[in-house]
Design a protein around this motif. Structure first.
Motif, short mmCIF file in Angstrom:
data_model
loop_
_atom_site.label_atom_id
_atom_site.label_comp_id
_atom_site.label_asym_id
_atom_site.label_seq_id
_atom_site.Cartn_x
_atom_site.Cartn_y
_atom_site.Cartn_z
N SER A 142 0.83 -1.20 0.00
CA SER A 142 0.00 0.00 0.00
C SER A 142 0.86 1.24 0.00
CB SER A 142 -0.84 0.06 1.28
OG SER A 142 -1.84 -0.85 1.22
N TRP B 160 -1.65 8.71 -7.88
CA TRP B 160 -3.00 9.23 -7.75
C TRP B 160 -3.40 9.31 -6.30
CZ3 TRP B 160 -5.26 4.09 -9.28
CH2 TRP B 160 -4.57 3.54 -10.35
N PHE C 248 -6.79 -0.37 -3.95
CA PHE C 248 -7.63 -0.25 -5.14
C PHE C 248 -8.58 -1.41 -5.36
CE2 PHE C 248 -3.56 1.84 -5.67
CZ PHE C 248 -3.98 3.15 -5.81
N LYS D 227 -3.96 15.38 2.38
CA LYS D 227 -4.51 14.15 2.96
C LYS D 227 -4.33 14.15 4.46
CE LYS D 227 -4.59 11.16 -0.90
NZ LYS D 227 -5.92 10.61 -0.74
N GLY E 258 -3.83 7.25 -4.07
CA GLY E 258 -4.59 6.14 -3.48
C GLY E 258 -3.63 5.14 -2.87
N TRP E 259 -4.14 4.31 -1.99
CA TRP E 259 -3.27 3.30 -1.38
C TRP E 259 -3.91 1.93 -1.41
CZ3 TRP E 259 -5.86 1.30 2.73
CH2 TRP E 259 -6.88 2.09 3.24
N ASN F 19 -9.96 9.30 3.89
CA ASN F 19 -10.88 8.99 2.81
C ASN F 19 -11.92 10.08 2.60
OD1 ASN F 19 -11.40 7.22 0.84
ND2 ASN F 19 -12.47 5.72 2.09
N TYR G 131 0.89 4.13 -2.82
CA TYR G 131 0.64 5.52 -2.46
C TYR G 131 1.75 6.43 -2.99
CZ TYR G 131 -0.03 9.56 0.62
OH TYR G 131 -0.21 10.82 1.11
#
Lengths: 650, 173
Positions: free
Chosen positions: A226, A235, A240, A615, A237-238, A513, A230
């Motif tokens: 993850s 993008w 998908f 984030k 995200g960690w 999130n 990341y």
């Protein structure tokens, strides 16, 4: 030469693993002591042979021996030495060799550390291990041999996939594999137990340490993965819910269930056949994961390595091994009873519910992962199951589990004082709800219901675990509370630390999130953009040329109220050989937030697409994972009982 | 656990295995395209080699293969030989869509590897590719004589593409 030696070593290892497997049929001829001796000898020899052939492959990579097809396809003269090393497991053939090496190492570990088990069980376990090794070695020799030659020998290699040229990916696959393959230990244990039709509680506590061990590695492997996604994918995200990720997550869920059911089996002598079934399922899910990743039936559209022949081989093996174990389970599981009549206490009930939910989650994820195959098989068209399904299932299954963690921690095996427990936990829950409500309203001025629930439960878990630690240590031996913490038995510490870890993880997941800010903008040089309370100025883009790639490096300065904070250097790399373009995001991390900048397309002379993310609390993901891993380590290495020393002090 | 329940795991397992076997030989690169049965989208562009104007109407008349390629694309060089083979059969025209490429390197690439394309369309910014719903190079479309897309292949074609896909589909044309 290297081809011949490598093939020779692997062939001998294959023959030896056949012999090791064959020991299981010699029960009537050879006595148990010599059977065990043979098995131990075989497994250590096999480990040694595979290790040497693995070293050969490493040396082939380090010396740029492009006469091996595998090296030519996955390395390059200009590749950094460290990546030449990690390229060994950068593609199919090498990673299967690593798989087998790790499998044999686990086998050797069992051979060395099994004095508490009866000899018949250990020799049967090793014989089953022999069968697993036999299959994977044959698989290597027949269809994925890393020692295959290429002719004519190319002058230079095709280079390692640039996605894999990242420090995170050097250790991620080995960690994950160690955890993945570690699930073979509960499996061979389960088979040996079923074959012998006997079970004993002390054997289960032996098994539990191995299970925790492989759980720790799986947790490390998944969190490193993850972390890599990341940082590398650009993008922000960690996770998908990609089939490959699910393939590693399903064994994790099921081994987590196993870890908990073993506690009940060990303490109370019940749920034994359930634990055995979970052991079989966990390994089956690992094998299924290997199959899904390696057969190419679920890969994304742009993976060009699709080999149904390999897939068929793994699938046949999968059918054979899982089918026969489940059949064995069907025939024998009735005999695995220690206690016939039992009443269920609150703690057992909660652990049972935990198991139920974890198993349902595993199956729901399995269904989601396989659904595209099922629907295509039934000619319902190609459908892909996306993140919304998985998120919904996962959240709705996990929240009840998290809610039950605190009561499970507080209740005992016998004589639980329910009145006291309910009163105490209600107070903690009440404060957790208030705190999470205030927190959300002060910092985010919103309350999304699901965030509110998740946050309250996370705080509830953390508080009740911490209170439990304080409660035990206050009554502990020494006056110094910190010292008392270290004197706690490993099982208690591991329990509380990992549950605090889960709480921290949930905080990280929910807040990052729901409250991330994301801006995808076109920026010209010397313009500014404000995200949250930070102003970011796009200064310039410079070219940088390295050995095997050239890159465009953006320079961004961040200011907070006109005070300079930090500079960002996100990169867009073009790798020379495969011409892939890779994003290297630049991230400024602090305790409560990450600022994440990735460089997008170059639109004109001085304007670029830039992706900026703010984030909050994302670091809590890594803290949570670290706490869980630490908890696991205490479970393996922690002291078994309150030490003599501590009792003397009082 | 009763006997009946302990049979459940095997039953579930057998069902899963059935689906896995069933799917194993299917090709995951077969993605149904919403464009199948629809005409090739309208475009006006340049040809790669002599910069002359070309539109979608110039291709209509006979069935043809439209291959999305780029000199930067490694997988395109793998499938290129198969296109040369198809070209040498002289039964169907092949058009190229040169996707997000540099004109000079694209021409050099063709000079080096051979040019099976009747015409290559120069799609510098990938606009035509977007209209065609291209995921990435290489992709190959089979178009019938009235200009309707009848098949789409994602990823490099293999040596059986002509036999298995092209021939059966253009038989009736």
């Amino acid at each position: 030469m290297i081809t011949e030696i490598g093939n020779f070593l692997l062939s001998i290892a294959t023959a030896l693993s056949f012999c090791m497997f064959f020991v299981i049929f010699t029960e009537k001829i050879i006595n148990v002591g010599s059977r065990l001796l043979f098995c131990k000898l075989f497994i250590h020899l096999i480990t040694f042979l595979i290790f040497i052939s693995f070293c050969l492959l490493i040396s082939a990579f380090l010396t740029d021996n492009f006469s091996l097809r595998y090296v030519a396809n996955n390395s390059n003269i200009s590749l950094d030495t460290i990546y030449k090393f990690s390229a060994v497991w950068g593609a199919h053939e090498g990673s299967i060799l690593l798989w087998v090496l790790i499998l044999s190492l686990w086998g050797s570990g069992v051979a060395l550390l099994s004095k508490n088990l009866p000899k018949t069980i250990v020799s049967d376990m090793l014989a089953v291990m022999g069968f697993l090794l036999l299959f994977f070695l044959l698989f290597i020799l027949l269809s994925s041999n890393p020692f295959d030659r290429i002719f004519p020998v190319p002058l230079n290699g095709r280079d390692l996939n640039p996605l894999l040229q990242d420090p995170g990916l050097i250790i991620h696959p080995p960690m994950l594999y160690i955890g993945y393959v570690g699930t073979s230990i509960p499996f061979i244990f389960a088979i040996a137990i079923l074959l012998n039709g006997k079970i004993n509680i002390t054997w289960l506590s032996w098994l539990r340490k191995w299970v925790i061990c492989s759980w720790v590695f799986l947790t490390m492997g998944i969190s490193l993965g993850s972390w890599w996604a990341y940082h590398e994918l650009g993008w922000g995200g960690w996770w998908f819910w990609d089939p490959v990720e699910n393939a590693s997550f399903m064994p994790w869920l099921s081994i987590t269930a196993l870890m908990h059911s073993l506690i009940v089996s060990e303490k109370r002598g019940i749920f034994i056949s359930w634990s055995i079934l979970l052991a079989i399922l966990t390994f089956s899910l690992s094998l299924l994961g290997t199959f899904l990743v390696r057969s190419g039936i679920l890969v994304s559209v742009h993976a060009f390595a699709n080999d149904p022949e390999r897939g068929l081989y793994i699938l046949l093996f999968l059918t054979l091994i899982i089918g026969s174990s489940l059949l064995l389970y069907f025939l024998r599981s009735r005999y695995l009873v220690i206690k016939d009549n039992y009443s269920i206490s609150s703690k057992e009930l909660m652990l049972l519910i935990n198991n139920l939910f974890l198993t349902i989650t595993t199956f729901a994820i399995l269904l989601g992962t396989l659904y595209p195959l099922i629907s295509s098989s039934l000619d319902l068209g190609k459908i892909s199951v996306g993140a919304p399904y998985f998120n919904f299932i996962f959240a709705s299954m996990m929240l009840p589990i998290v809610f039950l963690m605190s009561p499970a921690i507080y209740s005992g095996w016998q004589n639980t004082n329910y009145k006291y427990l309910t009163k105490k936990l209600s107070i903690i829950l009440f404060y957790s709800i208030i705190i999470s409500y205030i927190f959300l309203n002060v910092f985010y001025q919103t309350d999304i219901f699901i965030v509110f629930i998740a946050l309250s439960l996370a705080i509830f878990t953390i508080f009740s675990s911490v209170m439990k630690i304080l409660q035990i240590t206050k009554n502990g031996a020494s006056k110094n509370i910190i010292k008392n913490i270290f004197l706690l038995p490993g099982s208690i510490l591991s329990n509380l630390l990992s549950h605090i870890g889960i709480g921290v993880l949930i905080i990280g997941i929910t807040i990052s999130n729901y409250y991330s800010i994301q801006k995808e903008v076109v920026m010209k040089k010397n313009t500014e953009i404000t995200i949250k309370d930070t102003t970011i100025r796009f200064v310039n883009v410079k070219r940088k040329i390295e050995n095997n790639y050239s890159s465009q490096v953006g320079i961004f300065d961040a200011f907070s109220e006109n005070n300079y904070l930090v500079s960002f250097f996100p990169e867009k790399r073009t790798y020379n050989i495969q011409k892939n373009v890779m994003t290297e995001a630049a991230i400024d991390s602090s305790f409560f937030r990450d600022i994440y900048i990735a460089l997008g397309e170059n639109l004109s002379e001085d304007s670029w697409v830039v992706r900026i993310y703010y984030k909050p609390y994302i670091q809590f993901l890594w803290y949570g994972a670290a706490l869980m891993i630490l908890g696991g380590l205490f479970g393996i290495f922690g002291r078994n009982k309150l030490s003599q020393n501590a009792q003397n002090d009082s | 656990m009763t006997r009946k329940i302990s049979f459940l795991p095997i039953a579930i397992f057998l069902i899963i295995i059935y689906f896995l076997f069933n799917e194993l030989n299917k090709d995951p690169t077969l993605i149904p395209s919403p464009l199948i049965g629809k005409p090739v989208p309208k475009f006006i562009s340049q040809t790669l080699i002599n910069n002359s104007k070309i539109t979608n109407n110039d291709l209509i008349g006979k069935p043809y293969i439209l291959n999305v390629w780029g000199s930067w694309c490694y997988a395109c060089s793998i499938e290129h030989d198969y296109f040369i083979d198809i070209y040498e059969k002289k039964t169907i025209e092949i058009y190229g869509l040169n996707y997000k490429d540099d004109r000079n390197s694209a021409i050099q690439w063709l000079e080096k590897k051979g040019n099976p394309y009747r015409i290559s369309i120069f799609d510098n910014f990938g606009n035509i590719a977007i209209d065609l719903g291209v995921y990435g190079a290489p992709e190959t479309f089979l178009v019938n004589k009235s200009g309707l897309i009848i098949h789409k292949h994602v990823g490099p074609i293999d040596k059986n593409y002509y036999e298995n896909i092209v021939l059966p589909n253009i038989k009736n044309e």
